[in-house]
Design a protein around this motif. Structure first.
Motif, mmCIF file in Angstrom:
data_model
loop_
_atom_site.group_PDB
_atom_site.id
_atom_site.type_symbol
_atom_site.label_atom_id
_atom_site.label_comp_id
_atom_site.label_asym_id
_atom_site.label_seq_id
_atom_site.Cartn_x
_atom_site.Cartn_y
_atom_site.Cartn_z
ATOM 1 N N SER A 1 0.815 -1.212 0.000
ATOM 2 C CA SER A 1 0.000 0.000 0.000
ATOM 3 C C SER A 1 0.856 1.274 0.000
ATOM 4 O O SER A 1 0.331 2.366 -0.184
ATOM 5 C CB SER A 1 -0.911 0.025 1.230
ATOM 6 O OG SER A 1 -0.132 0.233 2.402
ATOM 7 N N GLY A 2 2.166 1.131 0.248
ATOM 8 C CA GLY A 2 3.035 2.302 0.292
ATOM 9 C C GLY A 2 3.125 2.941 1.671
ATOM 10 O O GLY A 2 3.757 3.982 1.831
ATOM 11 N N ARG A 3 2.490 2.336 2.688
ATOM 12 C CA ARG A 3 2.565 2.885 4.050
ATOM 13 C C ARG A 3 3.970 2.746 4.640
ATOM 14 O O ARG A 3 4.324 3.448 5.566
ATOM 15 C CB ARG A 3 1.549 2.195 4.963
ATOM 16 C CG ARG A 3 0.108 2.578 4.682
ATOM 17 C CD ARG A 3 -0.837 2.005 5.730
ATOM 18 N NE ARG A 3 -0.857 0.565 5.762
ATOM 19 C CZ ARG A 3 -1.736 -0.188 5.112
ATOM 20 N NH1 ARG A 3 -2.660 0.369 4.351
ATOM 21 N NH2 ARG A 3 -1.691 -1.498 5.211
ATOM 22 N N VAL A 4 4.736 1.832 4.094
ATOM 23 C CA VAL A 4 6.099 1.596 4.556
ATOM 24 C C VAL A 4 7.046 1.841 3.392
ATOM 25 O O VAL A 4 6.824 1.353 2.291
ATOM 26 C CB VAL A 4 6.266 0.141 5.064
ATOM 27 C CG1 VAL A 4 7.716 -0.150 5.411
ATOM 28 C CG2 VAL A 4 5.368 -0.119 6.247
ATOM 29 N N ARG A 5 8.087 2.629 3.650
ATOM 30 C CA ARG A 5 9.085 2.910 2.618
ATOM 31 C C ARG A 5 10.270 1.974 2.824
ATOM 32 O O ARG A 5 10.853 1.927 3.904
ATOM 33 C CB ARG A 5 9.548 4.362 2.711
ATOM 34 C CG ARG A 5 10.591 4.711 1.677
ATOM 35 C CD ARG A 5 10.960 6.198 1.745
ATOM 36 N NE ARG A 5 12.178 6.400 1.014
ATOM 37 C CZ ARG A 5 13.364 6.658 1.561
ATOM 38 N NH1 ARG A 5 13.471 6.782 2.866
ATOM 39 N NH2 ARG A 5 14.431 6.819 0.822
ATOM 40 N N LEU A 6 10.609 1.233 1.797
ATOM 41 C CA LEU A 6 11.732 0.314 1.878
ATOM 42 C C LEU A 6 12.990 0.987 1.352
ATOM 43 O O LEU A 6 12.933 1.816 0.445
ATOM 44 C CB LEU A 6 11.448 -0.942 1.056
ATOM 45 C CG LEU A 6 10.210 -1.732 1.461
ATOM 46 C CD1 LEU A 6 10.029 -2.926 0.551
ATOM 47 C CD2 LEU A 6 10.305 -2.181 2.904
ATOM 48 N N LEU A 7 14.127 0.617 1.933
ATOM 49 C CA LEU A 7 15.414 1.130 1.482
ATOM 50 C C LEU A 7 16.247 -0.021 0.940
ATOM 51 O O LEU A 7 16.227 -1.121 1.503
ATOM 52 C CB LEU A 7 16.177 1.781 2.643
ATOM 53 C CG LEU A 7 15.516 2.984 3.310
ATOM 54 C CD1 LEU A 7 16.319 3.407 4.541
ATOM 55 C CD2 LEU A 7 15.412 4.127 2.337
ATOM 56 N N PRO A 8 16.995 0.223 -0.112
ATOM 57 C CA PRO A 8 17.882 -0.834 -0.615
ATOM 58 C C PRO A 8 18.954 -1.162 0.428
ATOM 59 O O PRO A 8 19.408 -0.279 1.169
ATOM 60 C CB PRO A 8 18.528 -0.225 -1.859
ATOM 61 C CG PRO A 8 17.786 1.030 -2.155
ATOM 62 C CD PRO A 8 17.049 1.432 -0.915
ATOM 63 N N GLU B 1 22.059 1.020 0.650
ATOM 64 C CA GLU B 1 21.871 2.311 1.316
ATOM 65 C C GLU B 1 21.876 2.145 2.843
ATOM 66 O O GLU B 1 22.503 2.928 3.556
ATOM 67 C CB GLU B 1 20.574 2.967 0.859
ATOM 68 C CG GLU B 1 20.345 4.337 1.447
ATOM 69 C CD GLU B 1 19.075 5.002 0.938
ATOM 70 O OE1 GLU B 1 18.592 5.916 1.637
ATOM 71 O OE2 GLU B 1 18.571 4.616 -0.128
ATOM 72 N N VAL B 2 21.187 1.146 3.341
ATOM 73 C CA VAL B 2 21.140 0.889 4.779
ATOM 74 C C VAL B 2 22.544 0.609 5.294
ATOM 75 O O VAL B 2 22.993 1.185 6.291
ATOM 76 C CB VAL B 2 20.198 -0.292 5.104
ATOM 77 C CG1 VAL B 2 20.285 -0.683 6.573
ATOM 78 C CG2 VAL B 2 18.770 0.048 4.709
ATOM 79 N N SER C 1 25.460 1.370 3.933
ATOM 80 C CA SER C 1 26.312 2.562 3.834
ATOM 81 C C SER C 1 26.044 3.531 4.969
ATOM 82 O O SER C 1 26.976 4.075 5.563
ATOM 83 C CB SER C 1 26.081 3.279 2.495
ATOM 84 O OG SER C 1 26.524 2.478 1.434
ATOM 85 N N ARG C 2 24.769 3.748 5.279
ATOM 86 C CA ARG C 2 24.425 4.641 6.383
ATOM 87 C C ARG C 2 24.968 4.124 7.706
ATOM 88 O O ARG C 2 25.500 4.875 8.521
ATOM 89 C CB ARG C 2 22.914 4.813 6.493
ATOM 90 C CG ARG C 2 22.302 5.687 5.443
ATOM 91 C CD ARG C 2 20.819 5.820 5.719
ATOM 92 N NE ARG C 2 20.146 6.584 4.694
ATOM 93 C CZ ARG C 2 18.871 6.928 4.750
ATOM 94 N NH1 ARG C 2 18.136 6.552 5.797
ATOM 95 N NH2 ARG C 2 18.322 7.614 3.792
ATOM 96 N N PHE C 3 24.816 2.811 7.916
ATOM 97 C CA PHE C 3 25.297 2.216 9.150
ATOM 98 C C PHE C 3 26.810 2.358 9.279
ATOM 99 O O PHE C 3 27.322 2.775 10.309
ATOM 100 C CB PHE C 3 24.907 0.749 9.226
ATOM 101 C CG PHE C 3 25.537 0.033 10.379
ATOM 102 C CD1 PHE C 3 25.066 0.202 11.662
ATOM 103 C CD2 PHE C 3 26.635 -0.786 10.183
ATOM 104 C CE1 PHE C 3 25.654 -0.429 12.734
ATOM 105 C CE2 PHE C 3 27.243 -1.428 11.244
ATOM 106 C CZ PHE C 3 26.748 -1.243 12.525
ATOM 107 N N LEU C 4 27.522 1.996 8.234
ATOM 108 C CA LEU C 4 28.979 2.055 8.290
ATOM 109 C C LEU C 4 29.506 3.481 8.397
ATOM 110 O O LEU C 4 30.590 3.701 8.924
ATOM 111 C CB LEU C 4 29.581 1.340 7.076
ATOM 112 C CG LEU C 4 29.349 -0.171 7.045
ATOM 113 C CD1 LEU C 4 29.882 -0.754 5.742
ATOM 114 C CD2 LEU C 4 29.975 -0.854 8.239
ATOM 115 N N ALA C 5 28.711 4.448 7.941
ATOM 116 C CA ALA C 5 29.094 5.861 8.049
ATOM 117 C C ALA C 5 28.766 6.416 9.448
ATOM 118 O O ALA C 5 29.101 7.543 9.751
ATOM 119 C CB ALA C 5 28.393 6.679 6.973
ATOM 120 N N GLY C 6 28.085 5.619 10.253
ATOM 121 C CA GLY C 6 27.762 6.049 11.608
ATOM 122 C C GLY C 6 26.481 6.843 11.719
ATOM 123 O O GLY C 6 26.260 7.555 12.675
ATOM 124 N N GLY C 7 25.609 6.737 10.767
ATOM 125 C CA GLY C 7 24.383 7.498 10.890
ATOM 126 C C GLY C 7 23.387 7.039 9.949
ATOM 127 O O GLY C 7 22.302 7.206 9.816
#
Length: 78
Positions: free
Chosen positions: A59-66, A69-70, A72-78
């Motif tokens: 339904s689009g109520r939840v946005r998924l991230l590749p 990306e997840v 990269s964000r984690f390893l960058a510390g944020g």
């Protein structure tokens, strides 16, 4: 990238690993347990929860991230 360690934990000082390396190690351990564990059938409540989550995604109520990306964000510390 997978974290590779010797099978024997003797002499391994986990505190010298970065937080990201320790999380990769934990993931490797969990993956190995799941690979060896027999699968159990899902309960009705678990099936309903899976369907609810799938409906939220559809339904689009939840946005998924590749994953890239997840990660990269984690390893960058944020």
């Amino acid at each position: 990238m997978r974290f590779i360690m010797p099978r024997s934990p003797e002499g391994v000082d986990y505190l010298h690993l970065s937080p990201a390396e320790r999380l990769l190690l934990v993931q490797d351990i969990l993956d190995s347990v799941v690979a060896e564990a027999p699968s159990a059938p899902l309960t009705a409540a678990q099936m309903e929860e899976m369907q609810r989550r799938a409906d939220d995604i559809d339904s689009g109520r939840v946005r998924l991230l590749p994953w890239d990306e997840v990660r990269s964000r984690f390893l960058a510390g944020g």
